[in-house]
Scaffold this motif. Structure first.
Motif, PDB file in Angstrom:
ATOM      1  N   GLU A 219       0.814  -1.213   0.000  1.00  0.00           N
ATOM      2  CA  GLU A 219       0.000   0.000   0.000  1.00  0.00           C
ATOM      3  C   GLU A 219       0.848   1.264   0.000  1.00  0.00           C
ATOM      4  N   ARG A 220       1.991   1.224   0.695  1.00  0.00           N
ATOM      5  CA  ARG A 220       2.844   2.402   0.735  1.00  0.00           C
ATOM      6  C   ARG A 220       3.378   2.728  -0.659  1.00  0.00           C
ATOM      7  N   VAL A 221       3.778   1.697  -1.402  1.00  0.00           N
ATOM      8  CA  VAL A 221       4.289   1.903  -2.762  1.00  0.00           C
ATOM      9  C   VAL A 221       3.163   2.359  -3.688  1.00  0.00           C
ATOM     10  N   LYS A 222       1.990   1.773  -3.522  1.00  0.00           N
ATOM     11  CA  LYS A 222       0.851   2.188  -4.337  1.00  0.00           C
ATOM     12  C   LYS A 222       0.504   3.654  -4.078  1.00  0.00           C
ATOM     13  N   LYS A 223       0.563   4.077  -2.831  1.00  0.00           N
ATOM     14  CA  LYS A 223       0.274   5.466  -2.484  1.00  0.00           C
ATOM     15  C   LYS A 223       1.295   6.391  -3.138  1.00  0.00           C
ATOM     16  N   TYR A 224       2.550   5.966  -3.180  1.00  0.00           N
ATOM     17  CA  TYR A 224       3.608   6.759  -3.811  1.00  0.00           C
ATOM     18  C   TYR A 224       3.284   6.992  -5.287  1.00  0.00           C
ATOM     19  N   TRP A 225       2.928   5.918  -6.006  1.00  0.00           N
ATOM     20  CA  TRP A 225       2.663   6.068  -7.438  1.00  0.00           C
ATOM     21  C   TRP A 225       1.359   6.830  -7.695  1.00  0.00           C
ATOM     22  N   LYS A 226       0.396   6.693  -6.822  1.00  0.00           N
ATOM     23  CA  LYS A 226      -0.833   7.473  -6.969  1.00  0.00           C
ATOM     24  C   LYS A 226      -0.544   8.966  -6.843  1.00  0.00           C
ATOM     25  N   LEU A 227       0.406   9.319  -5.979  1.00  0.00           N
ATOM     26  CA  LEU A 227       0.803  10.718  -5.856  1.00  0.00           C
ATOM     27  C   LEU A 227       1.403  11.219  -7.168  1.00  0.00           C
ATOM     28  N   LEU A 228       2.243  10.386  -7.790  1.00  0.00           N
ATOM     29  CA  LEU A 228       2.861  10.791  -9.055  1.00  0.00           C
ATOM     30  C   LEU A 228       1.811  11.028 -10.140  1.00  0.00           C
ATOM     31  N   LEU A 229       0.738  10.231 -10.093  1.00  0.00           N
ATOM     32  CA  LEU A 229      -0.321  10.391 -11.098  1.00  0.00           C
ATOM     33  C   LEU A 229      -0.987  11.760 -11.030  1.00  0.00           C
ATOM     34  N   THR A 230      -0.965  12.375  -9.852  1.00  0.00           N
ATOM     35  CA  THR A 230      -1.590  13.691  -9.702  1.00  0.00           C
ATOM     36  C   THR A 230      -0.710  14.807 -10.261  1.00  0.00           C
ATOM     37  N   LEU A 231       0.550  14.502 -10.533  1.00  0.00           N
ATOM     38  CA  LEU A 231       1.499  15.524 -10.978  1.00  0.00           C
ATOM     39  C   LEU A 231       1.765  15.488 -12.474  1.00  0.00           C
ATOM     40  N   GLN A 232       1.631  14.294 -13.077  1.00  0.00           N
ATOM     41  CA  GLN A 232       1.800  14.179 -14.527  1.00  0.00           C
ATOM     42  C   GLN A 232       1.256  12.833 -14.974  1.00  0.00           C
ATOM     43  N   PRO A 233       0.913  12.676 -16.257  1.00  0.00           N
ATOM     44  CA  PRO A 233       0.438  11.377 -16.742  1.00  0.00           C
ATOM     45  C   PRO A 233       1.541  10.319 -16.624  1.00  0.00           C
ATOM     46  N   ILE A 234       1.150   9.122 -16.184  1.00  0.00           N
ATOM     47  CA  ILE A 234       2.090   8.000 -16.044  1.00  0.00           C
ATOM     48  C   ILE A 234       1.539   6.826 -16.851  1.00  0.00           C
ATOM     49  N   GLU A 296      11.072   4.372 -14.343  1.00  0.00           N
ATOM     50  CA  GLU A 296      11.732   4.582 -13.060  1.00  0.00           C
ATOM     51  C   GLU A 296      12.535   5.885 -13.044  1.00  0.00           C
ATOM     52  N   TYR A 297      13.024   6.296 -14.204  1.00  0.00           N
ATOM     53  CA  TYR A 297      13.776   7.560 -14.245  1.00  0.00           C
ATOM     54  C   TYR A 297      12.832   8.751 -14.084  1.00  0.00           C
ATOM     55  N   ILE A 298      11.622   8.624 -14.603  1.00  0.00           N
ATOM     56  CA  ILE A 298      10.603   9.651 -14.348  1.00  0.00           C
ATOM     57  C   ILE A 298      10.368   9.771 -12.841  1.00  0.00           C
ATOM     58  N   TYR A 300      12.388   8.819 -10.448  1.00  0.00           N
ATOM     59  CA  TYR A 300      13.618   9.327  -9.821  1.00  0.00           C
ATOM     60  C   TYR A 300      13.697  10.847  -9.908  1.00  0.00           C
ATOM     61  N   ASN A 301      13.412  11.406 -11.085  1.00  0.00           N
ATOM     62  CA  ASN A 301      13.475  12.856 -11.247  1.00  0.00           C
ATOM     63  C   ASN A 301      12.446  13.577 -10.381  1.00  0.00           C
ATOM     64  N   MET A 302      11.277  12.962 -10.238  1.00  0.00           N
ATOM     65  CA  MET A 302      10.228  13.598  -9.436  1.00  0.00           C
ATOM     66  C   MET A 302      10.570  13.559  -7.954  1.00  0.00           C
ATOM     67  N   ILE A 303      11.322  12.552  -7.536  1.00  0.00           N
ATOM     68  CA  ILE A 303      11.772  12.491  -6.131  1.00  0.00           C
ATOM     69  C   ILE A 303      12.573  13.735  -5.773  1.00  0.00           C
ATOM     70  N   TRP A 304      13.424  14.150  -6.702  1.00  0.00           N
ATOM     71  CA  TRP A 304      14.317  15.285  -6.420  1.00  0.00           C
ATOM     72  C   TRP A 304      13.735  16.628  -6.889  1.00  0.00           C
ATOM     73  N   VAL A 308       7.066  16.985  -1.918  1.00  0.00           N
ATOM     74  CA  VAL A 308       6.017  16.059  -1.501  1.00  0.00           C
ATOM     75  C   VAL A 308       6.310  14.638  -1.982  1.00  0.00           C
ATOM     76  N   VAL A 309       6.900  14.503  -3.170  1.00  0.00           N
ATOM     77  CA  VAL A 309       7.277  13.178  -3.678  1.00  0.00           C
ATOM     78  C   VAL A 309       8.455  12.620  -2.886  1.00  0.00           C
ATOM     79  N   HIS A 310       9.416  13.485  -2.589  1.00  0.00           N
ATOM     80  CA  HIS A 310      10.573  13.043  -1.804  1.00  0.00           C
ATOM     81  C   HIS A 310      10.146  12.548  -0.431  1.00  0.00           C
ATOM     82  N   ASP A 311       9.215  13.248   0.176  1.00  0.00           N
ATOM     83  CA  ASP A 311       8.717  12.820   1.496  1.00  0.00           C
ATOM     84  C   ASP A 311       8.050  11.450   1.411  1.00  0.00           C
ATOM     85  N   GLU A 312       7.273  11.246   0.351  1.00  0.00           N
ATOM     86  CA  GLU A 312       6.594   9.957   0.196  1.00  0.00           C
ATOM     87  C   GLU A 312       7.599   8.842  -0.121  1.00  0.00           C
ATOM     88  N   PHE A 313       8.624   9.179  -0.902  1.00  0.00           N
ATOM     89  CA  PHE A 313       9.692   8.229  -1.188  1.00  0.00           C
ATOM     90  C   PHE A 313      10.404   7.808   0.099  1.00  0.00           C
TER      91      PHE A 313
END
Length: 373
Positions: A219-234, A296-298, A300-304, A308-313
């Motif tokens: 669930e933690r990993v799923k929550k991470y990717w759901k956050l990314l979906l709100t920032l750009q299309p995945i 995964e590079y997408i 990675y870039n969003m982490i940095w 908010v993405v870095h915190d979830e990571f």
């Protein structure tokens, strides 16, 4: 690991039943006895025990692709049963046993009978040390007569009639097993683990493959990717479908049934139907690894890029990045695409190749029918 002492029983003899074990039969026979005793059975047929052995070996052989021994008849029987039955690799134990009870296949019957040739008698060899060498190579009737004369055995042979032969658990041993069941199961697991690690030296996570897997918490990993979906299309890597919060599933690129872990670098999002189609197959490397790197590079870039993405990571890292060396190699700040790609490949490719060598089949997603090939 020591077994509990008993004033009434020869626990020292029991502690030696797995000495010099070259094949797996004793482990599964003993395990089957323990399970049946804990179900309350004191009289048990060979058929019940062999069916229990097959069901207990099912996940190890079919789902996890473990090698049980150099000439192992049990492993071959499980593979044959999987071939003829169409039972799933993740089939429930009770369904496997139900199938075996109603199975009329002559080859299954023949192979089950072979399994009873030695192990019911040889397992108690430490209890009957006076039977040596060629004295074991006699008819079942003569051997049973000799063994039943002993007064310290775990079980005795009540009736000899093929697969309907019956063993009777000694009442004191019956009580001992119930009283000390957790220690005995742990002792058995310890010896099975040593044996399987010797037979499967390149396979990770053997300890997690002795039994069917427990529910995995992603669930933690799923929550991470759901956050990314709100920032750009995945877009996921198999069918190149845009992901949505309502239909997102976390996939292990190298199947969990091989790696037996939930490390972040092996996890990525897809949709439920594709994840189900892939099951525990290996995605074709040439087709899908380049896509995985880009996805995964997408990430990675969003982490940095986004706090908010870095915190979830960081929350994911605590649960799903347990190797600090790998974490630093892949997720250190400032990597260009080539460096990131090389780091990810150096981490995943050896694991992928090892899984391939163990027999995990190659898979390519076919959009029209969603089948494996």
């Amino acid at each position: 690991m020591q077994l509990p002492y008993s004033d009434n029983l020869e626990t020292e003899y029991l502690s030696h039943i797995f000495d010099n074990t070259s094949e797996c039969y004793k482990f599964f026979w003993f395990q089957a006895i323990i399970f049946k005793v804990l179900e309350g059975k004191q009289y048990i047929t060979y058929e019940e025990l062999i069916d229990e052995m097959i069901a207990n070996a099912w996940y190890m052989v079919v789902e996890y692709h473990l090698n049980l021994g150099p000439r192992d008849t049990l492993e071959g029987l499980v593979h044959y049963l999987h071939q003829i039955s169409q039972l799933r690799s993740s089939e429930k134990k009770e369904n496997i046993i139900d199938y075996l009870k109603n199975c009329k296949d002559k080859e299954i019957a023949k192979r089950k009978r072979i399994l009873t040739k030695n192990v019911p008698y040889r397992m108690q060899a430490p209890f009957v040390a006076h039977i040596r060498g060629k004295e074991w190579n006699v008819s079942e009737q003569i051997l049973v007569s000799k063994i039943n004369q002993e007064h310290r055995l775990m079980y005795y042979f009540e009736m000899l009639n093929g697969m309907q032969s019956v063993i009777r658990i000694d009442p004191d041993w019956f009580a001992y097993i119930h009283k000390n069941q957790e220690i005995i199961k742990g002792w058995l697991q310890y010896h099975m683990l040593i044996y399987l690690q010797r037979r499967n030296p390149s396979v990770p996570g053997i300890a997690g493959k002795l039994y069917p897997p427990k529910e995995r918490k992603l669930e933690r990993v799923k929550k991470y990717w759901k956050l990314l979906l709100t920032l750009q299309p995945i877009y996921e890597i198999y069918g190149y479908k845009q992901l949505s919060e309502k239909d997102i599933s976390i996939d292990h690129f190298v199947p969990w049934s091989y790696v037996a872990h939930d490390e972040f670098w092996n996890l990525h999002p897809t949709i439920r139907s594709i994840n189900s189609s892939k099951s525990n197959s290996l995605p074709d490397w040439k087709t899908y690894f380049p896509r995985l790197v880009k996805l995964e590079y997408i990430s990675y870039n969003m982490i940095w890029k986004y706090h908010v993405v870095h915190d979830e990571f960081e929350k994911c890292r605590k649960e799903h990045l347990n190797d600090d060396i790998v974490r630093r190699k892949i997720y250190q700040v400032g990597q260009d695409f080539v460096s990131f790609s090389n780091a990810l490949e150096e981490t995943i490719q050896p694991v992928y190749q090892s899984a391939k060598n163990c027999g995990f089949k190659n898979w390519i997603y076919e959009e029209k029918c969603g089948i494996n090939r």
